[in-house]
Design a protein around this motif. Structure first.
Motif, PDB file in Angstrom:
ATOM      1  N   GLY A 137       0.765  -1.179  -0.017  1.00 35.64           N
ATOM      2  CA  GLY A 137      -0.158   0.111  -0.007  1.00 35.64           C
ATOM      3  C   GLY A 137       0.991   1.238  -0.217  1.00 35.64           C
ATOM      4  N   LEU A 138       2.098   1.263  -0.773  1.00 35.73           N
ATOM      5  CA  LEU A 138       2.970   2.441  -0.727  1.00 35.73           C
ATOM      6  C   LEU A 138       2.325   3.678  -1.416  1.00 35.73           C
ATOM      7  CD1 LEU A 138       6.229   0.424  -1.190  1.00 35.73           C
ATOM      8  CD2 LEU A 138       5.404   1.364   0.827  1.00 35.73           C
ATOM      9  N   SER A 139       2.507   4.932  -0.946  1.00 34.43           N
ATOM     10  CA  SER A 139       2.232   6.140  -1.614  1.00 34.43           C
ATOM     11  C   SER A 139       3.043   6.095  -3.053  1.00 34.43           C
ATOM     12  CB  SER A 139       2.514   7.388  -0.613  1.00 34.43           C
ATOM     13  OG  SER A 139       3.858   7.334  -0.566  1.00 34.43           O
ATOM     14  N   THR A 140       4.187   5.569  -3.115  1.00 35.56           N
ATOM     15  CA  THR A 140       4.712   5.551  -4.420  1.00 35.56           C
ATOM     16  C   THR A 140       4.059   4.968  -5.478  1.00 35.56           C
ATOM     17  OG1 THR A 140       6.036   3.545  -3.665  1.00 35.56           O
ATOM     18  CG2 THR A 140       7.111   6.063  -3.589  1.00 35.56           C
ATOM     19  N   THR A 141       3.400   3.655  -5.203  1.00 32.83           N
ATOM     20  CA  THR A 141       2.556   3.074  -6.057  1.00 32.83           C
ATOM     21  C   THR A 141       1.329   4.020  -6.280  1.00 32.83           C
ATOM     22  OG1 THR A 141       2.802   0.835  -5.005  1.00 32.83           O
ATOM     23  CG2 THR A 141       0.996   0.859  -6.448  1.00 32.83           C
ATOM     24  N   ASP A 142       0.820   4.493  -5.390  1.00 31.44           N
ATOM     25  CA  ASP A 142      -0.250   5.534  -5.959  1.00 31.44           C
ATOM     26  C   ASP A 142      -0.039   6.721  -6.840  1.00 31.44           C
ATOM     27  OD1 ASP A 142      -2.535   4.629  -4.309  1.00 31.44           O
ATOM     28  OD2 ASP A 142      -1.534   5.430  -2.580  1.00 31.44           O
ATOM     29  N   ARG A 143       1.237   6.970  -6.740  1.00 32.92           N
ATOM     30  CA  ARG A 143       1.641   8.297  -7.524  1.00 32.92           C
ATOM     31  C   ARG A 143       1.899   7.842  -9.050  1.00 32.92           C
ATOM     32  NH1 ARG A 143       4.155  10.018  -2.600  1.00 32.92           N
ATOM     33  NH2 ARG A 143       6.150   8.977  -3.368  1.00 32.92           N
ATOM     34  N   SER A 144       2.681   6.407  -9.045  1.00 32.13           N
ATOM     35  CA  SER A 144       3.156   5.813 -10.236  1.00 32.13           C
ATOM     36  C   SER A 144       1.639   5.522 -11.211  1.00 32.13           C
ATOM     37  CB  SER A 144       3.821   4.450 -10.018  1.00 32.13           C
ATOM     38  OG  SER A 144       4.189   4.013 -11.177  1.00 32.13           O
TER      39      SER A 144
END
Length: 298
Positions: free
Chosen positions: A252-259
């Motif tokens: 659930g990383l925020s980097t996944t959201d941004r990508s």
């Protein structure tokens, strides 16, 4: 949880030529559903739905999605298109067929063995909320500009679609805050099951349609279609809420959201560069023709 019967004729409804349907050209619904990026939203909603043990068991035990995934996708798309762009009579007829289909279906809870109805309000509400929230959040994160008022307006409008499948609109979240509250309430019921894992795997790597896979039989590369689908599935999965990705075993990383959001915006730009005539189906064109006719000259 979707219709397997053919829809009403999407293009010809001569008795209701002056009817703009459940929503109409001034609605937020028409603004959102004009976006081709919603093909990603549909897949995202299926990943979400697979996290509900009874919902996914009902699909696994009653649906033809594994034997005919692309046919089922087309039928589902036609149903959604009919409810969004069809006349009121067309939308209501599609809803009646769907409720009649669901009323005959039963499934068995894989953990308790208890039989349950596919058309229970709790399951219908879960499917409805995950669909409309996926449509809206995907469109917004891909770059469609909507105000907070428009966002709430979309959820309120979609209560009309919920009524078509037998839900009491008053029990359906009608704002962004209500949707967030609903997810918080239902999350304790969600978990990964065998049906859920199998469904998610199938969604990520479904069989390629025969016309597309035929080159492989001739010794030609199948790379581009498969890779394109993997890319879309990856965006859909990445756009899931962090809590949903964690249930799938992710971080659930925020980097996944941004990508995922950057990828969705790029894909939206690419899809919107395609001439509209290649993206518009007959039911959409018929709705636009009715709207133009009613608007009159100028």
């Amino acid at each position: 949880m979707n219709p397997d019967d053919p829809p009403v004729d999407p293009e010809h409804d001569p008795e209701h030529e002056d009817d703009l349907g459940l929503f109409g050209p001034g609605s937020v619904t028409w603004k959102v559903h004009r976006e081709p990026i919603l093909l990603v939203a549909g897949l995202r909603s299926l990943y979400l739905q697979a996290l509900h043990p009874r919902a996914v068991a009902g699909v696994a035990q009653n649906s033809s999605f594994k034997s005919d995934p692309w046919g089922r996708l087309i039928r589902t798309s036609r149903y959604v298109g009919t409810t969004i762009y069809g006349t009121t009579a067309q939308a209501q007829a599609a809803g009646r067929r769907l409720t009649a289909l669901h009323s005959r279906m039963r499934a068995r809870d894989p953990e308790t063995g208890q039989e349950f109805r596919i058309d229970s309000p709790d399951l219908l509400r879960w499917v409805h909320v995950t669909e409309v929230e996926s449509f809206l959040s995907t469109a917004r994160r891909a770059g469609l500009r909507l105000s907070d008022a428009e966002t709430d307006g979309y959820y309120a409008e979609q209560r009309r679609a919920a009524a078509l499948v037998g839900l009491d609109p008053a029990t359906v979240p009608g704002s962004a805050a209500a949707v967030a509250d609903y997810y918080r309430e239902v999350r304790p019921e969600l978990r990964m099951t065998r049906d859920g894992a199998e469904t998610a795997f199938f969604l990520t790597a479904p069989p390629i349609p025969w016309k597309v896979s035929r080159p492989a039989r001739l010794g030609l590369s199948l790379g581009p279609p498969r890779l394109a689908y993997f890319g879309i599935a990856g965006i859909a999965f990445g756009l899931l809420p962090p809590w949903a990705r964690r249930l799938y075993g992710g971080l659930g990383l925020s980097t996944t959201d941004r990508s995922a959001e950057l990828s969705a915006r790029t894909l939206r730009l690419a899809l919107n560069a395609i001439p509209r005539r290649y993206m518009e189906g007959p039911i959409y064109r018929a709705a636009q023709a009715r709207a133009a006719r009613l608007a009159g000259p100028g």
